[in-house]
Design a protein around this motif. Structure first.
Motif, mmCIF file in Angstrom:
data_model
loop_
_atom_site.group_PDB
_atom_site.id
_atom_site.type_symbol
_atom_site.label_atom_id
_atom_site.label_comp_id
_atom_site.label_asym_id
_atom_site.label_seq_id
_atom_site.Cartn_x
_atom_site.Cartn_y
_atom_site.Cartn_z
ATOM 1 N N THR A 35 0.838 -1.203 0.000
ATOM 2 C CA THR A 35 0.000 0.000 0.000
ATOM 3 C C THR A 35 0.869 1.246 0.000
ATOM 4 N N PRO A 36 0.407 2.317 -0.648
ATOM 5 C CA PRO A 36 1.184 3.560 -0.668
ATOM 6 C C PRO A 36 1.346 4.122 0.733
ATOM 7 N N ALA A 37 2.511 4.733 0.984
ATOM 8 C CA ALA A 37 2.762 5.360 2.283
ATOM 9 C C ALA A 37 2.249 6.795 2.275
ATOM 10 N N VAL A 38 1.983 7.316 3.447
ATOM 11 C CA VAL A 38 1.494 8.689 3.606
ATOM 12 C C VAL A 38 2.652 9.565 4.056
ATOM 13 N N ALA A 39 2.893 10.662 3.315
ATOM 14 C CA ALA A 39 3.995 11.566 3.646
ATOM 15 C C ALA A 39 3.657 12.402 4.866
ATOM 16 N N ARG A 40 4.660 12.627 5.714
ATOM 17 C CA ARG A 40 4.448 13.436 6.911
ATOM 18 C C ARG A 40 4.572 14.923 6.604
ATOM 19 N N PHE A 41 5.285 15.269 5.533
ATOM 20 C CA PHE A 41 5.415 16.683 5.154
ATOM 21 C C PHE A 41 5.705 16.747 3.665
ATOM 22 N N ASP A 42 5.341 17.872 3.050
ATOM 23 C CA ASP A 42 5.607 18.118 1.636
ATOM 24 C C ASP A 42 6.933 18.855 1.496
ATOM 25 N N SER A 43 7.632 18.575 0.427
ATOM 26 C CA SER A 43 8.922 19.235 0.201
ATOM 27 C C SER A 43 9.279 19.155 -1.273
ATOM 28 N N GLU A 44 9.881 20.238 -1.774
ATOM 29 C CA GLU A 44 10.370 20.261 -3.148
ATOM 30 C C GLU A 44 11.869 19.983 -3.210
ATOM 31 N N TYR A 45 12.447 19.663 -2.079
ATOM 32 C CA TYR A 45 13.881 19.384 -2.024
ATOM 33 C C TYR A 45 14.189 18.112 -2.816
ATOM 34 N N ASP A 46 15.211 18.196 -3.663
ATOM 35 C CA ASP A 46 15.601 17.054 -4.503
ATOM 36 C C ASP A 46 17.063 16.720 -4.230
ATOM 37 N N PRO A 47 17.322 15.754 -3.347
ATOM 38 C CA PRO A 47 18.714 15.393 -3.030
ATOM 39 C C PRO A 47 19.463 14.950 -4.280
ATOM 40 N N PRO A 48 20.750 15.293 -4.383
ATOM 41 C CA PRO A 48 21.497 15.004 -5.617
ATOM 42 C C PRO A 48 21.932 13.555 -5.785
ATOM 43 N N THR A 49 22.136 12.831 -4.670
ATOM 44 C CA THR A 49 22.662 11.465 -4.779
ATOM 45 C C THR A 49 21.595 10.438 -4.425
ATOM 46 N N PHE A 50 21.827 9.198 -4.848
ATOM 47 C CA PHE A 50 20.888 8.120 -4.568
ATOM 48 C C PHE A 50 20.742 7.894 -3.070
ATOM 49 N N ARG A 51 21.851 7.813 -2.355
ATOM 50 C CA ARG A 51 21.820 7.557 -0.918
ATOM 51 C C ARG A 51 21.019 8.639 -0.192
#
Length: 645
Positions: A35-51
């Motif tokens: 089942t899809p998870a529910v996000a605790r907060f919205d964010s437009e932050y896009d981390p640069p690395t996979f980790r």
């Protein structure tokens, strides 16, 4: 509920098909846990690395590795929560087919766009592990295929898998053209005779051919010494001198002829059955030998090519009046023995009595045969065929440049994959310098490197080594390539006029950044503990690597591998730069450059400048100047009158 969720997440249907095809029991019940998870907060932050991206998304949804593992794994998966933790620590990254499938499920669970996490992986060009290619594919081919199979290969029907494997085999790995198919069928038949004392070490290691007997090896050694020495022996006359590479070619070609003569008639080669101990270069003075060999080659290939014409030219050269080596060696006639249906005892007796007449008879015979074969010779290896999509474009160089852009797009992260990044940078510079310089393969692979803080090698020293050098020009503040004229195959061409080749490299599209990164970091990494050969391009060395320098075969394979991985567009994976491209070697770049200049200027002379040759050579061998290109160029000029009042 679960059916609605599957419809909203099309990626999940791939998992459904996979497990419905055989491995599971109750797919709907197992997918109910995803089942899809529910996000605790919205964010437009896009981390640069996979980790960082994976860690951020897990924190955003308030999940631990154990909790996430529990909600993405389906019964039967061999995937442990520990693997997730290694991803979070950065000690490992997804590498296998199942790992990529797990990434898809995480993307679905967190509502991410498809491929979001996969595109964060530090090595975009890396082949996945775990493809189920079938029993008909061996381990070596499986490793080559892995680069060109889609991530969901294991999930698609068997018929589609077979179709993909067949496409990759035909268009990427082997048998891509008629000539390649012919070559693949004959390369396993090692019937030629080899001369170890006269061959390069690399050729000796890879050769499976039979070794020449001592008497034949001595004759070949005398011929090569006669044709390559600075001065001939007293009493011997010579018309032309062979260079190093011409000599190697002649040794190979004569070895093939003698090997065919000594092969068994009942075998795959269908030879003449002459005993190895009876082989001698004196056999080349008889028309019957050449007629048998010409017929044998035509039957084997199906038609004549320019190769047979070149062999006949060699025969004429050997028996040329006054200057032919064979004509000046009547003592060789003593070693002749009959070959059934080719040479009889009467012909041998005549030759021993009148060697000059025998040689003159062959000269006349070979001259006539040359004219006859030349009239019917066909082209078997079309050099334009593999790169035809590039030559047909309006801007061939710009089209070929797409391959270098693809390499940069899939460049591995140097911090995590230093060796892979070094190899990718080397591939990039191979193609990039090839496009800038238009050199032949030998001149490019033997190009020396002079570091910025070192003194350039003198022209005299370079001329002795017959190679060029990449050096820093302090006066111009640029990298330059400097090659003495004698290092070129066509050193006597009017293009050089006895002057060296010198070209300043402009810093275009970040060229210097990649050049200096390769020189300072990547090249030493590729060398490892091996001795530095001094060449700009070096192989990826191992403990048992005898030399880090490329030879003709390994450099060709390195270029071809770059084209296979980055150049050929694969419709099943979406990777690759150019649709319809086929594997090819570095010489094809010369065709691209000449054709590009022709399409832009219509001048064969300017096209010859791009590849250090003459207009006649470009017209005959390199320029693919189509009639429609010529007509369009003329129409562009003529159409201007319609705009004039």
């Amino acid at each position: 509920m679960i059916e609605k969720w599957i419809l909203q997440h099309p990626t999940a249907t791939k998992t459904t098909r996979k497990y419905q095809s055989g491995r599971t029991r109750d797919v709907a019940a197992e997918l109910a846990t995803l089942t899809p998870a529910v996000a605790r907060f919205d964010s437009e932050y896009d981390p640069p690395t996979f980790r960082e991206a994976l860690k951020f998304q897990m924190q955003r949804h308030g999940e631990t590795a154990s909790f996430l593992h529990k909600h993405i794994v389906i019964q039967g998966d061999r995937f442990n929560a520990t693997t997730l933790r290694t991803w979070l620590r950065g000690t490992k990254v997804p590498r296998g087919v199942l790992s990529v499938e797990i990434l898809r499920r995480i993307e679905v669970r967190y509502g991410l766009k498809e491929g979001y996490l996969k595109m964060k992986l530090p090595h975009q060009g890396r082949a996945l592990l775990g493809h189920e290619t079938g029993l008909s594919v061996g381990p070596a081919e499986r490793r080559r295929l892995a680069w060109h199979l889609p991530d969901d290969f294991n999930e698609i029907p068997p018929e589609k898998r077979a179709e993909i494997i067949q496409w990759v085999r035909e268009n990427v790995i082997s048998r891509t053209t008629d000539y390649r198919r012919y070559q693949a069928g004959t390369i396993s038949e090692s019937f030629g005779i080899r001369f170890p004392a006269l061959e390069r070490r690399a050729a000796q290691k890879t050769s499976r051919r039979r070794t020449a007997p001592a008497t034949l090896a001595a004759e070949m050694r005398d011929l090569v010494r006669f044709k390559t020495a600075t001065l001939t022996e007293k009493g011997m006359l010579r018309n032309k001198k062979w260079g190093q590479f011409t000599a190697a070619q002649k040794i190979e070609h004569f070895g093939l002829l003698l090997g065919a003569l000594s092969s068994q008639p009942s075998g795959r080669v269908c030879g003449a059955g002459a005993p190895m101990s009876d082989l001698t270069l004196a056999l080349l003075a008889f028309p019957g030998v050449w007629d048998w060999y010409l017929t044998w080659r035509e039957r084997r290939r199906g038609f004549f090519t320019v190769w047979e014409c070149n062999m006949l030219s060699s025969a004429i050269e050997l028996v040329q009046q006054d200057t032919g080596w064979l004509r000046q060696r009547p003592d060789l006639a003593k070693r002749l023995t009959p070959i059934p249906a080719i040479i009889d005892e009467e012909e041998i007796a005549t030759a021993q009595l009148d060697w000059q007449g025998t040689c003159e008879n062959l000269r006349k015979h070979a001259t006539v045969r040359f004219s006859e074969v030349q009239q019917v010779a066909r082209v078997h290896r079309d050099p334009f065929e593999p790169i035809l999509p590039i030559l047909e474009s309006a801007n061939p160089v710009l089209e070929y440049r797409k391959i270098t852009d693809e390499i940069l797009r899939r460049l591995p992260d140097e911090g995590e994959f230093p060796m892979a990044a070094a190899e990718a940078c080397r591939s990039y510079l191979m193609l990039r310098l090839g496009l800038h310089l238009g050199l032949r393969q030998r001149n490019l692979r033997e190009l020396l490197l002079c570091h910025r803080d070192a003194l350039p090698t003198s022209e005299r020293r370079l001329a002795e080594r017959r190679c060029g050098e990449l050096r820093w020009n302090f006066r111009e503040g640029k990298w330059e390539v400097y090659i003495p004229a004698i290092a070129f195959k066509n050193a006597g061409s009017s293009f050089f006029g006895s002057n060296p080749f010198r070209l300043l490299l402009d810093d275009l599209s970040g060229l210097y950044t990649h050049l200096e990164a390769y020189i300072e970091r990547h090249r030493p990494r590729l060398l490892g503990p091996a001795k530095d050969p001094g060449t700009f391009f070096v192989k990826s060395t191992k403990r048992n690597t005898s030399s880090a320098a490329y030879d003709e075969a390994t450099f060709y394979e390195a270029w071809r591998l770059a084209i296979q991985r980055y150049g050929i567009y694969n419709p099943y994976t979406g990777r690759g730069a150019i649709a319809g491209l086929l594997p090819h070697g570095p010489h094809s770049v010369r065709d691209v450059l000449a054709t590009h200049v022709l399409k832009k200027t219509g001048s064969y002379e300017q096209a010859s400048y791009a590849i250090q040759d003459t207009p006649e050579t470009v017209m005959k061998h390199y320029g693919r100047f189509f009639p429609q290109d010529k007509a369009a160029m003329a129409a562009k000029i003529l159409n201007q009158m319609w705009g004039e009042e």
